[in-house]
Design an enzyme around this catalytic site. Structure first.
Site, PDB file in Angstrom:
ATOM      1  CE1 TYR A 151       5.836  -0.996  21.968  1.00 35.43           C
ATOM      2  CE2 TYR A 151       7.731  -1.877  23.204  1.00 35.43           C
ATOM      3  CZ  TYR A 151       6.671  -0.992  22.900  1.00 35.43           C
ATOM      4  OH  TYR A 151       6.277  -0.336  24.114  1.00 35.43           O
TER       5      TYR A 151
ATOM      6  CE  LYS B  71      -8.802   3.662  18.178  1.00 32.90           C
ATOM      7  NZ  LYS B  71      -9.792   4.153  19.293  1.00 32.90           N
TER       8      LYS B  71
ATOM      9  CG  ASP C 186     -10.669   3.834  22.635  1.00 29.45           C
ATOM     10  OD1 ASP C 186     -10.605   2.863  21.882  1.00 29.45           O
ATOM     11  OD2 ASP C 186     -11.466   5.025  22.241  1.00 29.45           O
TER      12      ASP C 186
ATOM     13  CG  ASP D 183       5.244  -1.247  26.921  1.00 25.97           C
ATOM     14  OD1 ASP D 183       5.611  -1.616  28.333  1.00 25.97           O
ATOM     15  OD2 ASP D 183       6.154  -0.860  26.343  1.00 25.97           O
TER      16      ASP D 183
END
Length: 334
Positions: free
Chosen positions: A123, A171, A204, A228
């Site tokens: 962002y 991640k 995940d 988000d």
């Protein structure tokens, strides 16, 4: 008396804002509202998306309550929320998610708080498009300082509120450098707060664990994009965006907001549920030290949520926005 900037927003924003201010007035909460606005309605009226008068008010009061705001689509405008977060370094997006009696959910026993880094990541607005090649590059900027600030904020919150564990969602197996920055920042914070358990999970797996066994989580911290996504997932676990609160917090300013959309399709019909904005207002009261008023209003809200006849349609009742607000007022001293 606390001077607070009030931003009603667009669509159902003015309706749910009035419900909250009526409840505050009835409860004699010591706040004085300084009303300013932004978004589609303001743009249509004045040609300004974010008027200077709003910025002046924020810089004076340092605290705001904001309804849902519409950013005009297809006109090149940047999100108002992102603009305000980055302008005032509101780097903490804090989103509690808790199961509540009277609000339908598939789960019980959820009581977690998500800390989303609010100013960096994908962002950041660092995008390049090569027309010749037809390639768009979007850069997820993660800084060591930004990671340290959000991770420490999560641990400090856990310590202050008697929470026992902080979970980092990342991640790092793919985004090795960015993930390592976040892991190292959390390890630094964990050393400062050794009584708080620290764990990390790949994003995940984190999503699967949240759906399978959400009650295992306490405080969760993550980057902007992951946050988000996870914040809405967590809202879905406890009843939806219409019943959860949200806050954008920096070192010297905080904007508390309803995180759902402006719902123009039901604007002006008296159907809107003000719970999310009211709960955000209660977060605001805790932020400014008005804990007794916040606890009193929360009790009245919870009593009302257990009476379906007094609830709005999305909560299983038939009451209007105004009737729901009046029911909360009637429950203030029960």
């Amino acid at each position: 008396m606390h001077l607070i900037t009030l931003i009603p927003g667009d669509g159902i924003g003015p309706e749910i804002t009035k419900a909250v201010t009526d409840i505050f007035a009835a409860a004699q909460v010591p706040v004085q509202w300084e009303e300013q606005n932004a978004g589609q309605t303001t743009f249509d009226q004045s040609g300004e998306l974010i008027p200077q008068t709003l910025l002046d008010s924020l810089e004076k009061t340092r605290v705001a309550l904001k309804g849902p705001i519409t950013t005009p689509v297809g006109k090149g405008f940047r999100s108002i929320n992102i603009t305000l977060r980055q302008k005032y370094d509101l780097y903490q997006n804090v989103r509690p998610a808790k199961t509540t009696e009277g609000i339908q959910s598939r789960y019980t026993g959820i009581d977690l708080v998500l800390f989303r880094e609010n100013t960096e990541g994908l962002y950041s607005g660092l995008e390049v498009f090569d027309e010749r090649l037809g390639i768009s590059d979007s850069i997820a900027r993660i800084t060591v300082e930004g990671a340290r600030k959000i991770c420490r904020a999560a641990f400090a919150y856990a310590s202050k509120h008697g929470r026992k564990k902080v979970t980092l969602a990342h991640k790092a197996n793919i985004l090795k450098m960015a993930g390592t920055i976040m892991i190292n920042a959390c390890k630094e914070a964990a050393n400062e707060f050794p009584h708080i358990v620290f764990e990390d999970k790949i994003i995940d797996n984190m999503c699967m664990q949240l759906v399978n066994k959400p009650e295992q989580f306490d405080v969760v911290v993550t980057t902007n994009l992951f946050g988000d996504i996870l914040s809405d997932l967590c809202a879905g676990l406890v009843g939806g965006l219409g019943v959860v609160s949200g806050a954008n917090i920096g070192d010297d300013m905080a904007i508390f907001e309803a995180v759902h959309g402006s719902a123009p399709d039901i604007a002006g019909q008296g159907k809107a549920n003000p719970t999310a904005l009211l709960r955000s207002a209660l977060m605001m009261l805790h932020h400014i030290g008005e804990h007794k008023h916040a606890d009193r209003l929360e009790k009245a809200l919870e009593l009302t949520l257990q009476d379906k006849d007094k609830c709005t349609g999305d909560l299983g009742g038939k009451a209007s926005t105004t009737e729901f607000a009046q029911a909360i007022i009637d429950n203030l001293d029960k």
